[in-house]
Design a protein around this motif. Sequence first.
Motif, PDB file in Angstrom:
ATOM      1  N   ARG A 116       0.853  -1.185   0.000  1.00 26.40           N
ATOM      2  CA  ARG A 116       0.000   0.000   0.000  1.00 26.40           C
ATOM      3  C   ARG A 116       0.889   1.235   0.000  1.00 26.40           C
ATOM      4  O   ARG A 116       1.907   1.263   0.694  1.00 26.40           O
ATOM      5  CB  ARG A 116      -0.903   0.027   1.247  1.00 26.40           C
ATOM      6  CG  ARG A 116      -1.901  -1.086   1.306  1.00 26.40           C
ATOM      7  CD  ARG A 116      -2.829  -0.950   2.494  1.00 26.40           C
ATOM      8  NE  ARG A 116      -2.107  -1.149   3.753  1.00 26.40           N
ATOM      9  CZ  ARG A 116      -2.708  -1.193   4.934  1.00 26.40           C
ATOM     10  NH1 ARG A 116      -4.008  -1.017   5.026  1.00 26.40           N
ATOM     11  NH2 ARG A 116      -2.007  -1.391   6.035  1.00 26.40           N
ATOM     12  N   CYS A 117       0.492   2.250  -0.727  1.00 25.63           N
ATOM     13  CA  CYS A 117       1.286   3.479  -0.717  1.00 25.63           C
ATOM     14  C   CYS A 117       1.292   4.118   0.664  1.00 25.63           C
ATOM     15  O   CYS A 117       2.216   4.853   1.013  1.00 25.63           O
ATOM     16  CB  CYS A 117       0.759   4.456  -1.760  1.00 25.63           C
ATOM     17  SG  CYS A 117      -0.977   4.901  -1.553  1.00 25.63           S
ATOM     18  N   THR A 118       0.278   3.834   1.483  1.00 27.63           N
ATOM     19  CA  THR A 118       0.182   4.405   2.822  1.00 27.63           C
ATOM     20  C   THR A 118       0.721   3.473   3.902  1.00 27.63           C
ATOM     21  O   THR A 118       0.584   3.770   5.094  1.00 27.63           O
ATOM     22  CB  THR A 118      -1.282   4.749   3.155  1.00 27.63           C
ATOM     23  OG1 THR A 118      -2.087   3.583   2.969  1.00 27.63           O
ATOM     24  CG2 THR A 118      -1.794   5.881   2.297  1.00 27.63           C
ATOM     25  N   ALA A 119       1.320   2.356   3.539  1.00 29.16           N
ATOM     26  CA  ALA A 119       1.822   1.406   4.530  1.00 29.16           C
ATOM     27  C   ALA A 119       2.889   2.049   5.409  1.00 29.16           C
ATOM     28  O   ALA A 119       3.686   2.881   4.961  1.00 29.16           O
ATOM     29  CB  ALA A 119       2.401   0.177   3.835  1.00 29.16           C
ATOM     30  N   THR A 120       2.923   1.657   6.677  1.00 27.75           N
ATOM     31  CA  THR A 120       3.966   2.112   7.592  1.00 27.75           C
ATOM     32  C   THR A 120       5.247   1.346   7.295  1.00 27.75           C
ATOM     33  O   THR A 120       5.300   0.132   7.474  1.00 27.75           O
ATOM     34  CB  THR A 120       3.559   1.869   9.057  1.00 27.75           C
ATOM     35  OG1 THR A 120       2.306   2.492   9.309  1.00 27.75           O
ATOM     36  CG2 THR A 120       4.608   2.440  10.003  1.00 27.75           C
ATOM     37  N   SER A 121       6.262   2.035   6.824  1.00 25.25           N
ATOM     38  CA  SER A 121       7.519   1.353   6.496  1.00 25.25           C
ATOM     39  C   SER A 121       8.683   1.835   7.355  1.00 25.25           C
ATOM     40  O   SER A 121       9.732   1.195   7.393  1.00 25.25           O
ATOM     41  CB  SER A 121       7.865   1.547   5.012  1.00 25.25           C
ATOM     42  OG  SER A 121       7.953   2.924   4.706  1.00 25.25           O
ATOM     43  N   ARG A 122       8.503   2.973   8.048  1.00 27.49           N
ATOM     44  CA  ARG A 122       9.546   3.495   8.943  1.00 27.49           C
ATOM     45  C   ARG A 122       8.964   3.644  10.346  1.00 27.49           C
ATOM     46  O   ARG A 122       7.881   4.210  10.509  1.00 27.49           O
ATOM     47  CB  ARG A 122      10.069   4.843   8.452  1.00 27.49           C
ATOM     48  CG  ARG A 122      10.750   4.795   7.091  1.00 27.49           C
ATOM     49  CD  ARG A 122      11.413   6.125   6.759  1.00 27.49           C
ATOM     50  NE  ARG A 122      10.451   7.190   6.552  1.00 27.49           N
ATOM     51  CZ  ARG A 122      10.734   8.485   6.650  1.00 27.49           C
ATOM     52  NH1 ARG A 122      11.953   8.879   6.994  1.00 27.49           N
ATOM     53  NH2 ARG A 122       9.809   9.401   6.419  1.00 27.49           N
ATOM     54  N   LEU A 123       9.688   3.160  11.331  1.00 30.37           N
ATOM     55  CA  LEU A 123       9.268   3.250  12.728  1.00 30.37           C
ATOM     56  C   LEU A 123      10.340   4.018  13.492  1.00 30.37           C
ATOM     57  O   LEU A 123      11.492   3.588  13.573  1.00 30.37           O
ATOM     58  CB  LEU A 123       9.087   1.845  13.317  1.00 30.37           C
ATOM     59  CG  LEU A 123       8.671   1.757  14.783  1.00 30.37           C
ATOM     60  CD1 LEU A 123       7.340   2.467  15.026  1.00 30.37           C
ATOM     61  CD2 LEU A 123       8.580   0.291  15.220  1.00 30.37           C
ATOM     62  N   ILE A 124       9.956   5.169  14.043  1.00 30.43           N
ATOM     63  CA  ILE A 124      10.874   6.051  14.767  1.00 30.43           C
ATOM     64  C   ILE A 124      10.438   6.059  16.233  1.00 30.43           C
ATOM     65  O   ILE A 124       9.317   6.482  16.548  1.00 30.43           O
ATOM     66  CB  ILE A 124      10.826   7.476  14.184  1.00 30.43           C
ATOM     67  CG1 ILE A 124      11.162   7.449  12.684  1.00 30.43           C
ATOM     68  CG2 ILE A 124      11.784   8.397  14.935  1.00 30.43           C
ATOM     69  CD1 ILE A 124      10.856   8.754  11.963  1.00 30.43           C
ATOM     70  N   VAL A 125      11.311   5.588  17.119  1.00 32.86           N
ATOM     71  CA  VAL A 125      10.925   5.391  18.512  1.00 32.86           C
ATOM     72  C   VAL A 125      11.845   6.181  19.435  1.00 32.86           C
ATOM     73  O   VAL A 125      13.076   6.126  19.302  1.00 32.86           O
ATOM     74  CB  VAL A 125      10.978   3.897  18.891  1.00 32.86           C
ATOM     75  CG1 VAL A 125      10.427   3.690  20.300  1.00 32.86           C
ATOM     76  CG2 VAL A 125      10.190   3.053  17.889  1.00 32.86           C
TER      77      VAL A 125
END
Length: 482
Positions: free
Chosen positions: A283-292
Amino acid sequence: MGRNYKNLVGGNFVAARNGETLAVFNPARPSEQVGSVPAMGLQDLDHVFEVASEGARTWRAQGSLSRGAVLLRAAQLIRKRSADLTDLIVSEMGKTTAEASGEVGKAAEFFEYYGSMGRDEFGQFLPDGRDGTFAARLIEPLGVVLLITPWNDPLVTPARKLGPALLAGNAVVIKPALLAPLVTLALAEILHEAGLPAGTLGTVTGRVADLGDRLIEHESIKAVSFTGSTAVGKSLQRRLAGSGVRVQTEMGGKNAAVVLDDADLDIVVPTILAGAFAQAGQRCTATSRLIVQRGIASQVREAVTRAVEELRVGPGSQEGVDLGPVADERAQSTIRDHVSRALAQGASVLARPTLTGQAALEGHFVEPTFLSVDAQQDIWREEVFGPVLAMVEVDTMTEAIALVNDSEYGLSSSVFTRDLGNAFAFINAVETGQVSINQPTSGWDVHHPFGGFKDSGSGYKEQAHDGIAFYSKVKTVAIRTH
């Protein structure tokens, strides 16, 4: 072999003039043909646009109430045939049954929303400084518009574009992606049955090499709406610049979710999981980066790792499956190459469950992958379009926002926090067209304006009232009454 679908042209369902067809296969069982479509060429294309020009005049004359009624009937038929449409999406695209069923329901909602808008305002009275003068603002259709739609949402993306385009009074020519064109042709059958006049909708299936530049450069086209890769979208923008043809592009994304120290982990983990791995990440809106933020990083890393390890991969029709296959062998290879390159550049695997059962033996399946990376690695910047989530740690929200914005893309972002001040600071600072608080980067409703910034989109939003603007033009009228 599946059903041999035909293209809707001038109110009739026809084969290609050369008689050739293109097979469509099940990505979960690549040897299984689920249907075929006509392999149209240039002669077919000219006829499609010729009858569309006639259809545009007929459809415009019907008025918005009649146009809306057709869309509402189409929505009823979509709901009536929900089971068949769901099975078709699962077999040609590979979504799970739950995902495909949700797509069918959303497609119906688009036609219900825009069909109901047939009773909305299509203009307004305006004051005029001249005595005895009546003034008005009129909304008119453009004429013939071309829609180019992707394989990853093969029913809902056509519905998202067809709803406003048809309600505004345009004739539409639609070109679905060849990896999953069947459900678009099934939708054309539904719209035809709902009462769409001959020529108002034309469908085009064929190889790009056979259709050539004529597809986007036909003299009757007034607008092109495209959803797909950034490379193709920017190429369309360049090629149509200065032509007078209006261009709308919804392109790639590298969407980031930020988790701050005060976030509720009970919300974070399932939401991140759905955003990153639903629809196999395609999906173009998929979460691909997680910043914690560092204070909560170990807890997030461990919880997401456990959740990813439990994901089940298999055919979309199989009960209990979380991820179906990716689109084709090329997509499978590309996604795995991204991961291999990331590991070579120093990334480490946090979770990558081994494929089992049919997913290990056949089909275009990919392991859901959770990586620890740094922001200089290619996988942090390049769109993967698959089930891969990359995580980095930061000390402050300021650093997190800088990382969100340090991208050529600007589609969607989210932040997880219990602090309202942090939430609004994030909203005001991020450079993305869609922003969520304690929600995934995906999942926007039909009445929410949708579209990205930078290389993720163009100046025109889709959905909501904003969606009508792209497919219509404004005419200002002044009449001396005495």
